[in-house]
Scaffold this active site. Structure first.
Site, PDB file in Angstrom:
ATOM      1  N   ASN A  87      -7.344 -36.830  19.918  1.00  0.00           N
ATOM      2  CA  ASN A  87      -6.432 -36.850  18.772  1.00  0.00           C
ATOM      3  C   ASN A  87      -6.048 -35.431  18.374  1.00  0.00           C
ATOM      4  O   ASN A  87      -6.905 -34.544  18.342  1.00  0.00           O
ATOM      5  CB  ASN A  87      -7.105 -37.551  17.591  1.00  0.00           C
ATOM      6  CG  ASN A  87      -7.495 -38.984  17.913  1.00  0.00           C
ATOM      7  OD1 ASN A  87      -6.801 -39.662  18.660  1.00  0.00           O
ATOM      8  ND2 ASN A  87      -8.611 -39.432  17.366  1.00  0.00           N
ATOM      9  N   HIS A 100     -11.786 -32.061  20.969  1.00  0.00           N
ATOM     10  CA  HIS A 100     -12.804 -32.907  21.604  1.00  0.00           C
ATOM     11  C   HIS A 100     -12.135 -34.061  22.326  1.00  0.00           C
ATOM     12  O   HIS A 100     -11.111 -34.567  21.887  1.00  0.00           O
ATOM     13  CB  HIS A 100     -13.811 -33.447  20.572  1.00  0.00           C
ATOM     14  CG  HIS A 100     -13.177 -34.108  19.394  1.00  0.00           C
ATOM     15  ND1 HIS A 100     -12.671 -33.388  18.330  1.00  0.00           N
ATOM     16  CD2 HIS A 100     -12.963 -35.420  19.108  1.00  0.00           C
ATOM     17  CE1 HIS A 100     -12.177 -34.225  17.435  1.00  0.00           C
ATOM     18  NE2 HIS A 100     -12.326 -35.467  17.885  1.00  0.00           N
ATOM     19  N   HIS A 102     -12.917 -37.913  23.525  1.00  0.00           N
ATOM     20  CA  HIS A 102     -13.814 -39.067  23.386  1.00  0.00           C
ATOM     21  C   HIS A 102     -13.897 -39.764  24.746  1.00  0.00           C
ATOM     22  O   HIS A 102     -12.869 -39.982  25.397  1.00  0.00           O
ATOM     23  CB  HIS A 102     -13.231 -40.106  22.418  1.00  0.00           C
ATOM     24  CG  HIS A 102     -13.021 -39.651  21.013  1.00  0.00           C
ATOM     25  ND1 HIS A 102     -13.818 -40.073  19.968  1.00  0.00           N
ATOM     26  CD2 HIS A 102     -12.093 -38.844  20.450  1.00  0.00           C
ATOM     27  CE1 HIS A 102     -13.372 -39.546  18.831  1.00  0.00           C
ATOM     28  NE2 HIS A 102     -12.321 -38.793  19.092  1.00  0.00           N
TER      29      HIS A 102
HETATM   30  P1  5GP Z   1     -11.528 -37.556  15.718  1.00  0.00           P
HETATM   31  O1  5GP Z   1     -11.092 -38.674  14.805  1.00  0.00           O
HETATM   32  O2  5GP Z   1     -11.413 -36.201  15.048  1.00  0.00           O
HETATM   33  O3  5GP Z   1     -10.859 -37.601  17.054  1.00  0.00           O
HETATM   34  O4  5GP Z   1     -13.040 -37.837  16.011  1.00  0.00           O
HETATM   35  C1  5GP Z   1     -14.107 -37.184  15.412  1.00  0.00           C
HETATM   36  C2  5GP Z   1     -15.349 -37.927  15.819  1.00  0.00           C
HETATM   37  O5  5GP Z   1     -16.464 -37.118  15.503  1.00  0.00           O
HETATM   38  C3  5GP Z   1     -15.545 -39.258  15.081  1.00  0.00           C
HETATM   39  O6  5GP Z   1     -15.609 -40.306  16.035  1.00  0.00           O
HETATM   40  C4  5GP Z   1     -16.866 -39.083  14.330  1.00  0.00           C
HETATM   41  O7  5GP Z   1     -17.667 -40.221  14.337  1.00  0.00           O
HETATM   42  C5  5GP Z   1     -17.526 -37.929  15.072  1.00  0.00           C
HETATM   43  N1  5GP Z   1     -18.359 -37.078  14.248  1.00  0.00           N
HETATM   44  C6  5GP Z   1     -18.019 -36.498  13.059  1.00  0.00           C
HETATM   45  N2  5GP Z   1     -19.050 -35.753  12.581  1.00  0.00           N
HETATM   46  C7  5GP Z   1     -20.053 -35.860  13.497  1.00  0.00           C
HETATM   47  C8  5GP Z   1     -21.364 -35.307  13.572  1.00  0.00           C
HETATM   48  O8  5GP Z   1     -21.833 -34.561  12.695  1.00  0.00           O
HETATM   49  N3  5GP Z   1     -22.116 -35.632  14.657  1.00  0.00           N
HETATM   50  C9  5GP Z   1     -21.624 -36.442  15.657  1.00  0.00           C
HETATM   51  N4  5GP Z   1     -22.438 -36.707  16.691  1.00  0.00           N
HETATM   52  N5  5GP Z   1     -20.387 -36.976  15.620  1.00  0.00           N
HETATM   53  C10 5GP Z   1     -19.611 -36.686  14.555  1.00  0.00           C
END
Ligand code: 5GP
Ligand code: ZN
Length: 135
Positions: A87, A100, A102
């Site tokens: 994203n 990042h 996923h």
């Molecule tokens: P985004 O929506 O930015 O693509 O995804 C961020 C991801 O990071 C989310 O799926 C969320 O669950 C994960 N996430 C956020 N904070 C932490 C954290 O402190 N530790 C881990 N392991 N995952 C995190």
């Protein structure tokens, strides 16, 4: 915390995570709020916010690591397939402003939202160990 960035802190080991892979440039760990069992995030150790801001060199090593970790996830968990998500920007659902990828293992067809990935902490450690040993 450097940059006030939670993923920089995770890569530096300042915040604990369930690590599945690490090399000089890359860190991969279980998502704390998984879409499915074995949902992994792969990040570069060097901070950049999104795809556009990341250097070509870093992106190259990141993508190679995504493939390597995805293969490990598949071997460890026997998933039928996997989604790669990435994203860019709040409007696209990005909540952590450190690039990042996923890796979301898929065990059946159908909408991603129906794959319940909720796990106990002890199960997360078991999953991480299984994936680590398959990479
Ligand atoms: P985004 O929506 O930015 O693509 O995804 C961020 C991801 O990071 C989310 O799926 C969320 O669950 C994960 N996430 C956020 N904070 C932490 C954290 O402190 N530790 C881990 N392991 N995952 C995190
Ligand atoms: Zn960062």
């Amino acid at each position: 915390m450097k940059n006030n960035c939670v993923f920089c802190a995770i890569a530096a080991g300042e915040i604990p995570s369930f690590k599945v892979f690490e090399d000089e440039n890359i860190f991969a760990f279980l998502d704390i709020n998984p879409f499915s069992k074995g949902h992994v995030l792969v990040i570069p150790k060097e901070h950049s916010a999104n795809l556009i801001e990341t250097s070509d060199e870093t992106l190259s090593s990141l993508m190679v690591a995504v493939k390597k970790v995805a293969l490990g996830v598949k071997k460890a968990l026997g998933c039928a397939g996997f989604n790669i998500l990435q994203n860019n920007g709040e409007a696209a659902g990005q909540t952590v402003m450190h690039i990042h990828f996923h890796i979301v293992p898929r065990y059946s067809s159908g909408p991603i939202i129906f794959e319940n990935g909720k796990c106990e902490m002890s199960e997360l450690e078991e999953l991480a160990a299984k994936i680590r040993s398959s990479i």
